[in-house]
Design a protein around this motif. Structure first.
Motif, PDB file in Angstrom:
ATOM      1  N   THR A  19      48.208 -79.890 -47.115  1.00 52.89           N
ATOM      2  CA  THR A  19      47.364 -78.733 -46.808  1.00 52.89           C
ATOM      3  C   THR A  19      47.812 -78.074 -45.513  1.00 52.89           C
ATOM      4  OG1 THR A  19      45.467 -79.693 -47.964  1.00 52.89           O
ATOM      5  CG2 THR A  19      45.008 -77.961 -46.348  1.00 52.89           C
ATOM      6  N   ARG A  20      48.138 -78.891 -44.527  1.00 50.93           N
ATOM      7  CA  ARG A  20      48.554 -78.367 -43.222  1.00 50.93           C
ATOM      8  C   ARG A  20      49.828 -77.543 -43.321  1.00 50.93           C
ATOM      9  NH1 ARG A  20      51.764 -79.140 -38.971  1.00 50.93           N
ATOM     10  NH2 ARG A  20      52.960 -80.745 -40.047  1.00 50.93           N
ATOM     11  N   ILE A  21      50.773 -77.993 -44.173  1.00 48.17           N
ATOM     12  CA  ILE A  21      52.055 -77.279 -44.251  1.00 48.17           C
ATOM     13  C   ILE A  21      52.095 -76.265 -45.392  1.00 48.17           C
ATOM     14  CG2 ILE A  21      53.277 -79.233 -43.232  1.00 48.17           C
ATOM     15  CD1 ILE A  21      54.324 -79.923 -46.023  1.00 48.17           C
ATOM     16  N   GLY A  22      51.000 -76.177 -46.178  1.00 48.76           N
ATOM     17  CA  GLY A  22      50.911 -75.134 -47.194  1.00 48.76           C
ATOM     18  C   GLY A  22      51.443 -75.488 -48.572  1.00 48.76           C
ATOM     19  N   SER A  23      51.694 -76.777 -48.849  1.00 48.91           N
ATOM     20  CA  SER A  23      52.224 -77.147 -50.165  1.00 48.91           C
ATOM     21  C   SER A  23      51.180 -77.803 -51.067  1.00 48.91           C
ATOM     22  CB  SER A  23      53.411 -78.113 -50.002  1.00 48.91           C
ATOM     23  OG  SER A  23      52.990 -79.336 -49.412  1.00 48.91           O
ATOM     24  N   ARG A  24      49.939 -77.908 -50.604  1.00 47.94           N
ATOM     25  CA  ARG A  24      48.935 -78.658 -51.347  1.00 47.94           C
ATOM     26  C   ARG A  24      48.633 -78.057 -52.724  1.00 47.94           C
ATOM     27  NH1 ARG A  24      47.849 -82.813 -53.418  1.00 47.94           N
ATOM     28  NH2 ARG A  24      45.791 -83.008 -54.308  1.00 47.94           N
ATOM     29  N   SER A  25      48.550 -76.734 -52.820  1.00 51.35           N
ATOM     30  CA  SER A  25      48.196 -76.110 -54.099  1.00 51.35           C
ATOM     31  C   SER A  25      49.233 -76.424 -55.168  1.00 51.35           C
ATOM     32  CB  SER A  25      48.054 -74.598 -53.935  1.00 51.35           C
ATOM     33  OG  SER A  25      49.265 -74.022 -53.468  1.00 51.35           O
ATOM     34  N   ARG A  26      50.495 -76.465 -54.767  1.00 47.28           N
ATOM     35  CA  ARG A  26      51.572 -76.784 -55.712  1.00 47.28           C
ATOM     36  C   ARG A  26      51.428 -78.211 -56.227  1.00 47.28           C
ATOM     37  NH1 ARG A  26      57.782 -77.791 -53.757  1.00 47.28           N
ATOM     38  NH2 ARG A  26      58.569 -78.681 -55.719  1.00 47.28           N
ATOM     39  N   TYR A  27      51.228 -79.159 -55.333  1.00 52.36           N
ATOM     40  CA  TYR A  27      51.173 -80.555 -55.745  1.00 52.36           C
ATOM     41  C   TYR A  27      49.833 -80.921 -56.375  1.00 52.36           C
ATOM     42  CZ  TYR A  27      55.652 -81.223 -53.486  1.00 52.36           C
ATOM     43  OH  TYR A  27      56.975 -81.133 -53.159  1.00 52.36           O
ATOM     44  N   GLU A  28      48.818 -80.127 -56.104  1.00 56.03           N
ATOM     45  CA  GLU A  28      47.541 -80.337 -56.774  1.00 56.03           C
ATOM     46  C   GLU A  28      47.689 -80.051 -58.261  1.00 56.03           C
ATOM     47  OE1 GLU A  28      42.956 -79.541 -55.488  1.00 56.03           O
ATOM     48  OE2 GLU A  28      44.372 -77.868 -55.292  1.00 56.03           O
ATOM     49  N   ARG A  29      48.479 -79.035 -58.589  1.00 55.02           N
ATOM     50  CA  ARG A  29      48.739 -78.716 -59.995  1.00 55.02           C
ATOM     51  C   ARG A  29      49.550 -79.829 -60.655  1.00 55.02           C
ATOM     52  NH1 ARG A  29      49.706 -73.635 -57.727  1.00 55.02           N
ATOM     53  NH2 ARG A  29      51.968 -73.949 -57.858  1.00 55.02           N
ATOM     54  N   VAL A  30      50.483 -80.407 -59.894  1.00 54.79           N
ATOM     55  CA  VAL A  30      51.296 -81.498 -60.436  1.00 54.79           C
ATOM     56  C   VAL A  30      50.418 -82.687 -60.794  1.00 54.79           C
ATOM     57  CG1 VAL A  30      53.050 -83.216 -59.878  1.00 54.79           C
ATOM     58  CG2 VAL A  30      53.405 -80.827 -59.241  1.00 54.79           C
TER      59      VAL A  30
END
Length: 206
Positions: A19-30
């Motif tokens: 979340t801090r670095i902005g990649s959470r939405s991508r890996y949440e979908r994974v």
């Protein structure tokens, strides 16, 4: 990325960092829609069968990770089913750190490398020890040919998830067996070149 692997690897602390670095939405979908990785497929099975080494991490009673290398002829790490791996644990230095760790925590992580092709496969699973006195036939069956007398126990690993990694930053390395045909071709080419040069000096045919 596999759904099961993501569910295991992406703990709350990892999610917070994503979340801090902005990649959470991508890996949440994974984690929600990723491919099924609870069973090994043909690609994983073939890759494992060709490996002559594996790194296995276990967890100690005090929470320390412990990484151990295991090697043998290609196929020493056996795919017993789409959901289970196994290998024979041979007589070694008798520290038994991994075996001791598994008595308290059955979680393991495997890291398999194909350096020439720059491919790597990571596997998460639950391992258990099967001693020779419990199932001598299994231990002997998993032992590499000619090493049956050195097999003390079997390690069985139930697959929890796996993930293929990209080739970035993998430096190609080659075993002596992998280099042998390349060296043979080089030696043949050098011999042919020497013949051509000799023929040129004498004005004859090689």
């Amino acid at each position: 990325m596999g759904r099961h692997y993501a569910e295991i690897a992406f703990t709350p602390a990892v999610q917070a960092e994503q979340t801090r670095i902005g990649s959470r939405s991508r890996y949440e979908r994974v984690a929600r829609d990723g491919r099924e990785d609870g069973q090994l497929g043909p690609d994983e099975t073939a890759f494992i069968a060709a490996r002559d080494s594996v790194y296995m991490a276990s967890v100690s009673e005090t929470g320390w990770p412990y990484l151990q290398h295991r090697g043998g002829p290609p196929g020493f790490l056996r795919v017993l089913s789409p959901t289970q791996l196994g290998f024979a644990d041979l007589v070694g230095n008798r520290q038994h750190v991994s075996v001791g760790n598994l008595a308290g925590d059955d979680r393991v992580a495997l890291f398999l490398m194909d350096y020439p092709a720059r491919r790597r496969l990571k596997i998460l699973g639950h391992a258990r020890v099967v001693r020779e006195g419990e199932d001598a036939a299994l231990v002997a069956d998993l032992a590499p040919p000619g090493l049956e007398d050195r097999a003390e126990r079997a390690i069985l690993i139930d697959i929890a998830g796996f993930e293929w990694n990209c080739p970035q930053h993998i430096t190609p390395r080659y075993t002596a067996a992998e280099l042998a045909p390349l060296v043979a071709r080089l030696e043949t080419a050098e011999a042919e070149l020497a013949e051509l040069r000799a023929a040129q000096r004498t004005g004859g045919e090689p």
